[in-house]
Design an enzyme around this catalytic site. Sequence first.
Site, PDB file in Angstrom:
ATOM      1  N   LYS A  11      -0.119 -15.509 -12.342  1.00  0.00           N
ATOM      2  CA  LYS A  11       0.025 -14.109 -12.758  1.00  0.00           C
ATOM      3  C   LYS A  11      -1.240 -13.585 -13.457  1.00  0.00           C
ATOM      4  O   LYS A  11      -2.114 -14.369 -13.845  1.00  0.00           O
ATOM      5  CB  LYS A  11       1.265 -13.982 -13.652  1.00  0.00           C
ATOM      6  CG  LYS A  11       2.582 -14.295 -12.918  1.00  0.00           C
ATOM      7  CD  LYS A  11       3.798 -14.049 -13.813  1.00  0.00           C
ATOM      8  CE  LYS A  11       5.114 -14.329 -13.084  1.00  0.00           C
ATOM      9  NZ  LYS A  11       6.295 -14.036 -13.926  1.00  0.00           N
ATOM     10  N   TYR A  51       9.895  -8.170  -6.553  1.00  0.00           N
ATOM     11  CA  TYR A  51      10.917  -8.394  -7.582  1.00  0.00           C
ATOM     12  C   TYR A  51      12.126  -7.468  -7.391  1.00  0.00           C
ATOM     13  O   TYR A  51      12.798  -7.119  -8.372  1.00  0.00           O
ATOM     14  CB  TYR A  51      10.312  -8.187  -8.966  1.00  0.00           C
ATOM     15  CG  TYR A  51       9.535  -9.388  -9.494  1.00  0.00           C
ATOM     16  CD1 TYR A  51      10.173 -10.613  -9.721  1.00  0.00           C
ATOM     17  CD2 TYR A  51       8.181  -9.309  -9.789  1.00  0.00           C
ATOM     18  CE1 TYR A  51       9.485 -11.705 -10.221  1.00  0.00           C
ATOM     19  CE2 TYR A  51       7.471 -10.401 -10.291  1.00  0.00           C
ATOM     20  CZ  TYR A  51       8.141 -11.597 -10.504  1.00  0.00           C
ATOM     21  OH  TYR A  51       7.454 -12.688 -11.002  1.00  0.00           O
ATOM     22  N   ASN A 114       4.043 -14.556 -18.460  1.00  0.00           N
ATOM     23  CA  ASN A 114       4.372 -15.983 -18.513  1.00  0.00           C
ATOM     24  C   ASN A 114       3.675 -16.835 -17.456  1.00  0.00           C
ATOM     25  O   ASN A 114       4.211 -17.835 -16.990  1.00  0.00           O
ATOM     26  CB  ASN A 114       5.898 -16.177 -18.515  1.00  0.00           C
ATOM     27  CG  ASN A 114       6.563 -15.575 -17.294  1.00  0.00           C
ATOM     28  OD1 ASN A 114       5.888 -15.094 -16.389  1.00  0.00           O
ATOM     29  ND2 ASN A 114       7.887 -15.620 -17.254  1.00  0.00           N
ATOM     30  N   HIS A 117       4.706 -17.615 -11.363  1.00  0.00           N
ATOM     31  CA  HIS A 117       5.979 -17.400 -10.673  1.00  0.00           C
ATOM     32  C   HIS A 117       6.193 -18.557  -9.718  1.00  0.00           C
ATOM     33  O   HIS A 117       5.239 -19.073  -9.132  1.00  0.00           O
ATOM     34  CB  HIS A 117       5.971 -16.108  -9.840  1.00  0.00           C
ATOM     35  CG  HIS A 117       7.058 -16.093  -8.801  1.00  0.00           C
ATOM     36  ND1 HIS A 117       8.355 -15.764  -9.104  1.00  0.00           N
ATOM     37  CD2 HIS A 117       7.058 -16.451  -7.495  1.00  0.00           C
ATOM     38  CE1 HIS A 117       9.103 -15.912  -8.000  1.00  0.00           C
ATOM     39  NE2 HIS A 117       8.336 -16.315  -7.018  1.00  0.00           N
ATOM     40  N   GLU A 128       9.914 -14.966   0.190  1.00  0.00           N
ATOM     41  CA  GLU A 128       8.686 -14.702  -0.579  1.00  0.00           C
ATOM     42  C   GLU A 128       7.435 -15.143   0.180  1.00  0.00           C
ATOM     43  O   GLU A 128       6.398 -14.473   0.121  1.00  0.00           O
ATOM     44  CB  GLU A 128       8.780 -15.407  -1.931  1.00  0.00           C
ATOM     45  CG  GLU A 128       9.865 -14.810  -2.815  1.00  0.00           C
ATOM     46  CD  GLU A 128      10.066 -15.558  -4.121  1.00  0.00           C
ATOM     47  OE1 GLU A 128       9.367 -16.571  -4.359  1.00  0.00           O
ATOM     48  OE2 GLU A 128      10.917 -15.125  -4.918  1.00  0.00           O
TER      49      GLU A 128
HETATM   50  P1  RTP Z   1       9.587 -15.581 -11.914  1.00  0.00           P
HETATM   51  O1  RTP Z   1      10.563 -14.946 -10.945  1.00  0.00           O
HETATM   52  O2  RTP Z   1       8.477 -14.656 -12.314  1.00  0.00           O
HETATM   53  O3  RTP Z   1       9.123 -16.910 -11.419  1.00  0.00           O
HETATM   54  O4  RTP Z   1      10.356 -15.917 -13.275  1.00  0.00           O
HETATM   55  P2  RTP Z   1      11.775 -16.611 -13.439  1.00  0.00           P
HETATM   56  O5  RTP Z   1      12.368 -16.934 -12.105  1.00  0.00           O
HETATM   57  O6  RTP Z   1      11.603 -17.744 -14.401  1.00  0.00           O
HETATM   58  O7  RTP Z   1      12.587 -15.447 -14.144  1.00  0.00           O
HETATM   59  P3  RTP Z   1      13.387 -14.228 -13.488  1.00  0.00           P
HETATM   60  O8  RTP Z   1      14.742 -14.204 -14.072  1.00  0.00           O
HETATM   61  O9  RTP Z   1      13.256 -14.244 -11.986  1.00  0.00           O
HETATM   62  O10 RTP Z   1      12.597 -12.964 -14.059  1.00  0.00           O
HETATM   63  C1  RTP Z   1      11.398 -12.498 -13.457  1.00  0.00           C
HETATM   64  C2  RTP Z   1      10.415 -12.146 -14.548  1.00  0.00           C
HETATM   65  O11 RTP Z   1      10.920 -11.036 -15.287  1.00  0.00           O
HETATM   66  C3  RTP Z   1      10.580 -11.174 -16.654  1.00  0.00           C
HETATM   67  N1  RTP Z   1      11.777 -11.192 -17.471  1.00  0.00           N
HETATM   68  N2  RTP Z   1      11.872 -10.580 -18.596  1.00  0.00           N
HETATM   69  N3  RTP Z   1      12.789  -9.528 -21.067  1.00  0.00           N
HETATM   70  C4  RTP Z   1      13.584 -10.307 -20.349  1.00  0.00           C
HETATM   71  O12 RTP Z   1      14.707 -10.595 -20.697  1.00  0.00           O
HETATM   72  C5  RTP Z   1      13.082 -10.811 -19.081  1.00  0.00           C
HETATM   73  N4  RTP Z   1      13.767 -11.583 -18.249  1.00  0.00           N
HETATM   74  C6  RTP Z   1      12.914 -11.822 -17.219  1.00  0.00           C
HETATM   75  C7  RTP Z   1       9.831 -12.473 -16.826  1.00  0.00           C
HETATM   76  O13 RTP Z   1       8.447 -12.187 -16.899  1.00  0.00           O
HETATM   77  C8  RTP Z   1      10.185 -13.242 -15.577  1.00  0.00           C
HETATM   78  O14 RTP Z   1       9.145 -14.123 -15.213  1.00  0.00           O
HETATM   79 MG    MG Z   2      12.531 -15.500 -10.568  1.00  0.00          MG
END
Ligand code: RTP
Ligand code: MG
Length: 141
Positions: A11, A51, A114, A117, A128
């Site tokens: 990222k 997303y 973070n 991804h 994806e």
């Molecule tokens: P990613 O898709 O980016 O790999 O991350 P992830 O699966 O670990 O998390 P996901 O639930 O898919 O969420 C995508 C991205 O959205 C942001 N996020 N912010 N503020 C919040 O509660 C929140 N929850 C998610 C994060 O940057 C996350 O990587």
């Molecule tokens: Mg995710």
Amino acid sequence: MATERTLSIIKPDAVAKNAIGDIIARFEKAGLKVVAAKMVQLSEEKAGGFYAEHKERPFFKDLVGFMTSGPVVVQVLEGEGAIAKNRDLMGATNPKEAAPGTIRADFAETIDANAVHGSDSPESAEREISYFFGNDEICPR
Ligand code: RTP
Ligand code: MG
């Protein structure tokens, strides 16, 4: 376990920190192979489509803003159990909760920025990967 492919994105925060090489080294040391890679500046449309599952979430606008704030490195990683292996290497979504030694623990400070991804299921990985790469851009090794 079967050989899988997963989509990884380094990222904008990690690219800005010059951590591309350190992060890719972790994938390679864990036995994952890079079979496709490119650096891209995402448009709002491209980031939002990526997303799309989070479109109704309160953090969606910030997420798209962050993902378009600078270039990202998009890769396809291949290996035994690549999807789960990559998620293990990444650590928890919130870096404050990520296990020591994971990419997010070592390269990120906040849940919004973070570092990486990774696809979360075989279905996501397929969608994806084809969202970013044509078959002729993936090099089996
Ligand atoms: P990613 O898709 O980016 O790999 O991350 P992830 O699966 O670990 O998390 P996901 O639930 O898919 O969420 C995508 C991205 O959205 C942001 N996020 N912010 N503020 C919040 O509660 C929140 N929850 C998610 C994060 O940057 C996350 O990587
Ligand atoms: Mg995710």
